[in-house]
Enzyme design. Structure first.
Site, PDB file in Angstrom:
ATOM      1  N   ASP A  13      -6.246  54.839  12.461  1.00 51.36           N
ATOM      2  CA  ASP A  13      -6.420  56.252  12.810  1.00 51.36           C
ATOM      3  C   ASP A  13      -5.140  57.065  12.681  1.00 51.36           C
ATOM      4  O   ASP A  13      -4.942  58.034  13.405  1.00 51.36           O
ATOM      5  CB  ASP A  13      -6.973  56.404  14.243  1.00 51.36           C
ATOM      6  CG  ASP A  13      -8.285  55.671  14.410  1.00 51.36           C
ATOM      7  OD1 ASP A  13      -9.049  55.614  13.434  1.00 51.36           O
ATOM      8  OD2 ASP A  13      -8.546  55.149  15.513  1.00 51.36           O
ATOM      9  N   GLU A  14      -4.272  56.679  11.772  1.00 52.00           N
ATOM     10  CA  GLU A  14      -3.006  57.399  11.611  1.00 52.00           C
ATOM     11  C   GLU A  14      -3.171  58.686  10.814  1.00 52.00           C
ATOM     12  O   GLU A  14      -2.233  59.488  10.727  1.00 52.00           O
ATOM     13  CB  GLU A  14      -1.964  56.515  10.883  1.00 52.00           C
ATOM     14  CG  GLU A  14      -1.557  55.245  11.630  1.00 52.00           C
ATOM     15  CD  GLU A  14      -2.431  54.067  11.237  1.00 52.00           C
ATOM     16  OE1 GLU A  14      -3.453  54.283  10.555  1.00 52.00           O
ATOM     17  OE2 GLU A  14      -2.099  52.936  11.625  1.00 52.00           O
ATOM     18  N   GLY A  15      -4.333  58.856  10.188  1.00 49.70           N
ATOM     19  CA  GLY A  15      -4.522  60.049   9.345  1.00 49.70           C
ATOM     20  C   GLY A  15      -4.392  59.705   7.868  1.00 49.70           C
ATOM     21  O   GLY A  15      -4.063  60.566   7.040  1.00 49.70           O
ATOM     22  N   LYS A  16      -4.671  58.451   7.554  1.00 44.21           N
ATOM     23  CA  LYS A  16      -4.553  58.001   6.147  1.00 44.21           C
ATOM     24  C   LYS A  16      -5.484  58.772   5.224  1.00 44.21           C
ATOM     25  O   LYS A  16      -5.149  59.051   4.086  1.00 44.21           O
ATOM     26  CB  LYS A  16      -4.899  56.496   6.044  1.00 44.21           C
ATOM     27  CG  LYS A  16      -3.971  55.609   6.834  1.00 44.21           C
ATOM     28  CD  LYS A  16      -4.467  54.171   6.832  1.00 44.21           C
ATOM     29  CE  LYS A  16      -5.742  53.947   7.607  1.00 44.21           C
ATOM     30  NZ  LYS A  16      -5.652  54.159   9.043  1.00 44.21           N
ATOM     31  N   ASN A  38     -15.847  50.090   8.945  1.00 49.17           N
ATOM     32  CA  ASN A  38     -15.124  50.235  10.224  1.00 49.17           C
ATOM     33  C   ASN A  38     -14.123  51.387  10.135  1.00 49.17           C
ATOM     34  O   ASN A  38     -13.723  51.951  11.144  1.00 49.17           O
ATOM     35  CB  ASN A  38     -14.418  48.924  10.629  1.00 49.17           C
ATOM     36  CG  ASN A  38     -13.590  48.297   9.501  1.00 49.17           C
ATOM     37  OD1 ASN A  38     -13.683  48.696   8.343  1.00 49.17           O
ATOM     38  ND2 ASN A  38     -12.796  47.298   9.840  1.00 49.17           N
ATOM     39  N   GLY A  40     -12.724  55.127   9.439  1.00 52.57           N
ATOM     40  CA  GLY A  40     -13.261  56.478   9.602  1.00 52.57           C
ATOM     41  C   GLY A  40     -12.194  57.443   9.134  1.00 52.57           C
ATOM     42  O   GLY A  40     -11.260  57.729   9.866  1.00 52.57           O
ATOM     43  N   HIS A  41     -12.301  57.890   7.888  1.00 53.10           N
ATOM     44  CA  HIS A  41     -11.257  58.733   7.318  1.00 53.10           C
ATOM     45  C   HIS A  41     -11.719  60.182   7.241  1.00 53.10           C
ATOM     46  O   HIS A  41     -12.611  60.526   6.476  1.00 53.10           O
ATOM     47  CB  HIS A  41     -10.839  58.190   5.946  1.00 53.10           C
ATOM     48  CG  HIS A  41     -10.188  56.829   6.052  1.00 53.10           C
ATOM     49  ND1 HIS A  41      -9.785  56.091   4.974  1.00 53.10           N
ATOM     50  CD2 HIS A  41      -9.861  56.090   7.147  1.00 53.10           C
ATOM     51  CE1 HIS A  41      -9.239  54.961   5.408  1.00 53.10           C
ATOM     52  NE2 HIS A  41      -9.282  54.941   6.717  1.00 53.10           N
ATOM     53  N   GLN A 224      -7.451  50.945   8.442  1.00 52.87           N
ATOM     54  CA  GLN A 224      -6.855  50.356   9.648  1.00 52.87           C
ATOM     55  C   GLN A 224      -5.321  50.457   9.586  1.00 52.87           C
ATOM     56  O   GLN A 224      -4.813  51.309   8.883  1.00 52.87           O
ATOM     57  CB  GLN A 224      -7.308  48.901   9.851  1.00 52.87           C
ATOM     58  CG  GLN A 224      -8.791  48.751  10.194  1.00 52.87           C
ATOM     59  CD  GLN A 224      -9.703  48.742   8.978  1.00 52.87           C
ATOM     60  OE1 GLN A 224      -9.455  48.050   8.011  1.00 52.87           O
ATOM     61  NE2 GLN A 224     -10.766  49.509   9.030  1.00 52.87           N
ATOM     62  N   THR A 239      -8.480  43.373  13.082  1.00 53.27           N
ATOM     63  CA  THR A 239      -9.648  43.414  12.224  1.00 53.27           C
ATOM     64  C   THR A 239      -9.581  42.170  11.322  1.00 53.27           C
ATOM     65  O   THR A 239      -8.678  41.338  11.470  1.00 53.27           O
ATOM     66  CB  THR A 239      -9.723  44.744  11.438  1.00 53.27           C
ATOM     67  OG1 THR A 239     -10.994  44.801  10.783  1.00 53.27           O
ATOM     68  CG2 THR A 239      -8.607  44.880  10.402  1.00 53.27           C
ATOM     69  N   THR A 301     -16.966  55.372  15.841  1.00 58.25           N
ATOM     70  CA  THR A 301     -17.765  54.984  17.006  1.00 58.25           C
ATOM     71  C   THR A 301     -17.831  56.062  18.079  1.00 58.25           C
ATOM     72  O   THR A 301     -18.590  55.928  19.028  1.00 58.25           O
ATOM     73  CB  THR A 301     -17.163  53.718  17.653  1.00 58.25           C
ATOM     74  OG1 THR A 301     -15.809  54.000  18.014  1.00 58.25           O
ATOM     75  CG2 THR A 301     -17.199  52.534  16.705  1.00 58.25           C
ATOM     76  N   GLY A 302     -17.021  57.113  17.956  1.00 53.14           N
ATOM     77  CA  GLY A 302     -17.019  58.175  18.949  1.00 53.14           C
ATOM     78  C   GLY A 302     -16.309  57.796  20.247  1.00 53.14           C
ATOM     79  O   GLY A 302     -16.245  58.594  21.180  1.00 53.14           O
TER      80      GLY A 302
HETATM   81  P1  IMO Z   1      -9.208  53.509  10.190  1.00 49.20           P
HETATM   82  O1  IMO Z   1      -9.282  53.153   8.740  1.00 49.20           O
HETATM   83  C1  IMO Z   1      -8.871  52.300  14.331  1.00 49.20           C
HETATM   84  C2  IMO Z   1     -10.338  48.315  15.418  1.00 49.20           C
HETATM   85  C3  IMO Z   1     -11.543  48.246  16.334  1.00 49.20           C
HETATM   86  C4  IMO Z   1     -11.263  46.929  17.056  1.00 49.20           C
HETATM   87  C5  IMO Z   1     -10.667  46.069  15.963  1.00 49.20           C
HETATM   88  C6  IMO Z   1     -11.663  45.143  15.280  1.00 49.20           C
HETATM   89  O2  IMO Z   1      -9.984  54.701  10.583  1.00 49.20           O
HETATM   90  O3  IMO Z   1      -7.773  53.565  10.624  1.00 49.20           O
HETATM   91  P2  IMO Z   1     -13.589  45.565  13.488  1.00 49.20           P
HETATM   92  O4  IMO Z   1     -14.831  46.387  13.586  1.00 49.20           O
HETATM   93  O5  IMO Z   1     -12.677  45.961  12.391  1.00 49.20           O
HETATM   94  O6  IMO Z   1     -13.857  44.094  13.482  1.00 49.20           O
HETATM   95  O7  IMO Z   1     -12.830  45.854  14.884  1.00 49.20           O
HETATM   96  O8  IMO Z   1     -10.144  46.962  14.988  1.00 49.20           O
HETATM   97  N1  IMO Z   1     -10.535  49.124  14.197  1.00 49.20           N
HETATM   98  C7  IMO Z   1      -9.994  50.347  14.009  1.00 49.20           C
HETATM   99  N2  IMO Z   1      -9.271  51.120  14.838  1.00 49.20           N
HETATM  100  N3  IMO Z   1      -9.119  52.731  13.084  1.00 49.20           N
HETATM  101  C8  IMO Z   1      -9.811  51.945  12.222  1.00 49.20           C
HETATM  102  O9  IMO Z   1      -9.939  52.272  10.934  1.00 49.20           O
HETATM  103  C9  IMO Z   1     -10.328  50.710  12.693  1.00 49.20           C
HETATM  104  N4  IMO Z   1     -11.073  49.735  12.145  1.00 49.20           N
HETATM  105  C10 IMO Z   1     -11.168  48.764  13.069  1.00 49.20           C
HETATM  106  O10 IMO Z   1     -11.567  49.340  17.223  1.00 49.20           O
HETATM  107  O11 IMO Z   1     -10.274  47.119  18.033  1.00 49.20           O
HETATM  108 MG    MG Z   2     -10.619  55.105  12.530  1.00 56.16          MG
END
Ligand code: IMO
Ligand code: MG
Length: 428
Positions: A13-16, A38, A40-41, A224, A239, A301-302
C-alpha cells in the site's frame, strides 16, 4: 535496455499503482511479475478513482502494452470482472493486454481452502486478503497448479480441473468439515471465462525481452512490499511471493542482468494491514489521525490499515534487498497537519542497539524503536508541483529520510490526483 522496477519498501500500500501509472505515460510496456488479486492499486484516471487488482496500472494509458507475467497468480473470474469494470470506466482492454501461458490460475477452491485455513489458525490467523493467493502458490510449488496455457483446448483443461477440484473437495470436506464445491458448475463457469481470456493468452517471454532489447521503456510493477516478501519479510506474516526486485527475473523470464533500474516506493509514514509485528505503529489516537487524513482503508478488503511512522531500519533492509537506487515518497500531504513527526532511526532490544532488521518476528515484536522528532511544516503541500513549491520543513524532512535511507529521493507524491507529484529527478 531501459527497464524500471517499481517496488514497495514497506508492508504494501505504498502507492505503487499511482507511481506506476505516472511513469506509464512515458513507458511502452508495464509488466506485473508477482502477487495476484491481493493487490489493490488505486489510480486516478480523468479525475475518477479506479482500483486495479490484477491489471497492470498502465492499462489506462493508451498505447501501453500490459503484460501479466508468469510469476503472477490470476483469478480468472476476478480478471474478467476487472476487465469489465475498467471498460465501464472508459478504459480500453484489447490487444494491449497479454496474459502469459505460464501464469497460474487461482481457483475458487483455493479461496475456500484459505478460508478454512485462516479459521483454523484462530488467534494466529495471518489476516490474509482471502483471495486464494497462498493456496494457489502452494499448488504451483507442489506442481499441482493449473496454468493459463492449460485453458486451451478447453476439453483437456476440463479433465485437469475436475481432477484438481475433486482432490480439493476431499481436503475441504474431510480435513476441514467444509462444504464441497460443485465441480460441474465450476467447469461450466470456467468455460465462459476461458473464452473471454483466450485472446489475451500468449507466450510473453520474448515480447518483454525484445521490448527491453529494442530500448523500449519497460516498467515492472511490484505488488505488496519488501516486508511481505515470502523469503525476507516478517514470516509467517507475509504474502506468498517474492515482492522484492529479485522477483522480476523468475516472474517474467527476463535475466537479472537485463532488468534495469530499481525505484522503491515508501509512504511518508508507514501502514500495515493484517497481523504481524509493526514496531513503529502509532498510538490509537495518532494512528486514527493518519488513517483518516490518508484514507487508510484497504483497497482490496476495506479493512482499516494500522498506521505509524517511518522506520529507517526496515527501510534500509528493504532498500538492500531490492537494490533500490532511488526512493519515491508518497502521501507527504497526509503529514501536513502533524506538528512533530517521529522517525525511527534505530532499534533497541534487551538494552542493546540493533543495527540490522531482525530476521525473526519474535525479536521484531520486542524491539523498542529509537525515535527522532522532526519538525512538521503545518502547511498544505497538496498543490505543490515543483520542488520550490514545497515548504522548507517538508524538504528538510525528505532530506533527513534520504540520509537515513542512504538513497536519494527522485519524486514525492502530494495527493491522489495523477499530477499531484513533485519530481526532483526524472527516472524514465
Ligand atoms: P498492494 O499491492 C497491503 C497482506 C495481507 C496479509 C498478508 C498475506 O496493494 O501493496 P495474502 O492475501 O497476500 O496471502 O495476505 O499480506 N497483503 C497486503 N497488504 N497491500 C497489499 O498489496 C497486500 N497484499 C497482501 O493483508 O497481511
Ligand atoms: Mg493494498
Amino acid at each position: 535496455m531501459s527497464g524500471l522496477v517499481v517496488v514497495g519498501t514497506q508492508w504494501g500500500d505504498e502507492g505503487k499503482g499511482k507511481i506506476t501509472n505516472y511513469y506509464a505515460s512515458r513507458a511502452d510496456m508495464v509488466v506485473r511479475f508477482q502477487g495476484g488479486a491481493n493487490a489493490g492499486h488505486t489510480v486516478t484516471v480523468d479525475g475518477k478513482k479506479v482500483v486495479f487488482h490484477l491489471l497492470p496500472s498502465g492499462i489506462s494509458v493508451r498505447g501501453v502494452k500490459c503484460v501479466i507475467g508468469p510469476g503472477v497468480v490470476v483469478d480468472p473470474f476476478a480478471l474478467v470482472e476487472e476487465m469489465d469494470y475498467v471498460r465501464s470506466n472508459g478504459i480500453d482492454v484489447g490487444e494491449n493486454l497479454m496474459l502469459d501461458v505460464g501464469t497460474h490460475l487461482v481457483m475458487p477452491y483455493h479461496k475456500a481452502v484459505e478460508e478454512a485455513e485462516e479459521k483454523g489458525r484462530g488467534k494466529h490467523a495471518i489476516g490474509t486478503t482471502r483471495r486464494g493467493i497462498g493456496p494457489a502458490y502452494s499448488d504451483r510449488y507442489s506442481r499441482e497448479g493449473l496454468r493459463c496455457g492449460d485453458l486451451i483446448p478447453f476439453d483437456r483443461f476440463r479433465s485437469k480441473l475436475e481432477e484438481s477440484a475433486g482432490r480439493k473437495n476431499e481436503i475441504l470436506t474431510k480435513l476441514y468439515g467444509a462444504e464441497p464445491l460443485n465441480v460441474s458448475e465450476l467447469v461450466e463457469s470456467m468455460r465462459d471465462v476461458s473464452e473471454r481470456l483466450s485472446p489475451h493468452i500468449a507466450d510473453t517471454l520474448n515480447t518483454v525481452r525484445s521490448a527491453l532489447a529494442e530500448g523500449q521503456n519497460v516498467l515492472f510493477e511490484g505488488a505488496q512490499g519488501a516486508l511481505l516478501d515470502i523469503g525476507f519479510g516478517t514470516y509467517p506474516f507475509v504474502t506468498s511471493s517474492h515482492t522484492t526486485a529479485a522477483g522480476v527475473a523468475p516472474g517474467t523470464g527476463v535475466p537479472p542482468k537485463d532488468i534495469g533500474r530499481v525505484a522503491g516506493v515508501a509512504k511518508a509514514y508507514t501502514t500495515r494491514v493484517g497481523a504481524g509485528p509493526f514496531p513503529t505503529e502509532a498510538d490509537p489516537e495518532r494512528s486514527k489521525i493518519i488513517c483518516d487524513r490518508g484514507a487508510e482503508y484497504g483497497a482490496t478488503t476495506g479493512r482499516p490499515r494500522r498506521c505509524g511512522w517511518v522506520d529507517a531500519v526496515a527501510l534500509r533492509y528493504a532498500i538492500a534487498l531490492s537494490g533500490v537506487e532511488r526512493l519515491i515518497i508518497t502521501k507527504l500531504d497526509v503529514l501536513d497537519a502533524v506538528e512533530t513527526i517521529p522517525v525511527c532511526t534505530g532499534y533497541r532490544v534487551d538494552g542493546r542497539n540493533l543495527s540490522t532488521f531482525p530476521r525473526d518476528v519474535e525479536t521484531l515484536e520486542r524491539v523498542e524503536p529509537v525515535y527522532e522528532e522532526v519538525q512538521g511544516w503545518m502547511t498544505d503541500t497538496s498543490g505543490a508541483r515543483r520542488p520550490d513549491d514545497l515548504p522548507d520543513r517538508a524538504v528538510a524532512y525528505l532530506r533527513r529520510l534520504e540520509e537515513l535511507a542512504g538513497v536519494s529521493i527522485a519524486a514525492v507524491s502530494v495527493g491522489a490526483a495523477s499530477d499531484a507529484i513533485v519530481e526532483f529527478e526524472s527516472l524514465l
